[in-house]
Motif scaffolding. Structure first.
Motif, PDB file in Angstrom:
ATOM      1  N   LEU A  80       0.830  -1.210   0.000  1.00  0.00           N
ATOM      2  CA  LEU A  80       0.000   0.000   0.000  1.00  0.00           C
ATOM      3  C   LEU A  80       0.862   1.257   0.000  1.00  0.00           C
ATOM      4  O   LEU A  80       0.511   2.256  -0.622  1.00  0.00           O
ATOM      5  CB  LEU A  80      -0.937   0.001   1.207  1.00  0.00           C
ATOM      6  CG  LEU A  80      -2.334  -0.604   0.969  1.00  0.00           C
ATOM      7  CD1 LEU A  80      -2.256  -2.058   0.536  1.00  0.00           C
ATOM      8  CD2 LEU A  80      -3.202  -0.472   2.213  1.00  0.00           C
ATOM      9  N   SER A  85       2.129   1.899  -3.602  1.00  0.00           N
ATOM     10  CA  SER A  85       1.072   2.425  -4.459  1.00  0.00           C
ATOM     11  C   SER A  85       0.727   3.870  -4.086  1.00  0.00           C
ATOM     12  O   SER A  85       0.494   4.712  -4.957  1.00  0.00           O
ATOM     13  CB  SER A  85      -0.170   1.543  -4.356  1.00  0.00           C
ATOM     14  OG  SER A  85      -1.175   1.972  -5.247  1.00  0.00           O
ATOM     15  N   ASN A 106      -3.451  -1.419  -6.057  1.00  0.00           N
ATOM     16  CA  ASN A 106      -3.054  -2.078  -4.817  1.00  0.00           C
ATOM     17  C   ASN A 106      -3.334  -3.574  -4.859  1.00  0.00           C
ATOM     18  O   ASN A 106      -2.508  -4.386  -4.428  1.00  0.00           O
ATOM     19  CB  ASN A 106      -3.790  -1.443  -3.631  1.00  0.00           C
ATOM     20  CG  ASN A 106      -3.135  -0.171  -3.141  1.00  0.00           C
ATOM     21  OD1 ASN A 106      -2.118  -0.202  -2.465  1.00  0.00           O
ATOM     22  ND2 ASN A 106      -3.721   0.969  -3.472  1.00  0.00           N
TER      23      ASN A 106
END
Length: 231
Positions: free
Chosen positions: A123, A126, A149
């Motif tokens: 995460l 991204s 993600n």
């Protein structure tokens, strides 16, 4: 490595987080979940359309809400109405350096502390990428961010885009509570009633055309013209 990460400030995602945090809608904590909330106006016409985000292991929500901007713990457009919790067993993750590695290169990187394939690491990557993306509701939006993600997590093998993500939430998303379902569906029901009452078949024609145009755009952009819808 940690000092470099800390310099990223507000976008930092903690790694040493318990994996079994409970879902807590009151505190807006949805660990390892995709979350959804209705959008003003457009969700009143098409209730399956909304704004999405994805949550860290500690439940904090991340969502792509504007040009070069990812919200952290401040879900745009209101509180969460629906969520889908992802089983990390269906993702390709390295939760600890002693786990099996995907390659010898990965083994070296993890052992050196350079790279760890955890949920929050994915995460973070991204988020940093989308901090340099231009937001466009038609080509690069909140669904693009979440799909990016999911592909990074290799959830169910990857291959996610804005269309199958929307279908996943529509079919498998759970309502937070009855109030959230009413809040999401009532505006559509009222608008539909008013439209049918005063517009009749003209309103139905408009609504059908609008839905066909919007869905067609994303289906064609995702499956017919590769890379047109950014991920």
């Amino acid at each position: 490595m940690e000092s470099d990460t800390e310099q990223k400030g507000s976008m930092m995602i903690e790694q040493d987080v318990p994996h079994n945090n409970p879902i807590d809608p009151v505190k807006a904590r949805f660990p390892c979940c995709i979350v959804w909330t209705p959008l003003p106006v457009i969700s009143w016409l098409l209730p399956f359309v909304g704004h999405v985000g994805i949550a860290r292991e500690d439940g904090v929500i991340l969502d792509f809400a504007g040009p070069n901007f990812v919200c952290v713990d401040d879900f745009a457009f209101g509180s969460v109405s629906r969520y889908f919790q992802i089983s990390k067993e269906k993702c390709s993750l390295t939760s600890h350096p002693s786990t099996t590695y995907r390659s010898e290169e990965e083994h070296v990187l993890v052992e050196s502390g350079t790279n760890q394939y955890t949920w929050d690491d994915t995460l973070r990557k991204s988020t940093q990428e989308y901090q340099h993306r231009t937001y466009n509701i038609f080509t690069c939006n909140c669904h693009s961010f979440v799909a990016n993600n999911l592909n990074g997590l290799e959830f169910q093998g990857g291959g996610w885009n804005v269309v199958n993500l929307a279908i996943l939430i529509l079919l498998k998303g759970q309502w937070v509570n009855t109030a959230s379902m009413i809040r999401s569906c009532l505006p559509f029901a009222l608008l539909f009633f008013i439209g049918i009452t005063f517009g009749g078949s003209s309103f139905l024609t408009f609504l059908t055309f609008f839905a066909f145009l919007l869905v067609g755009w994303f289906v064609c952009g995702s499956y017919c013209f590769k890379n047109f819808i950014q991920l």
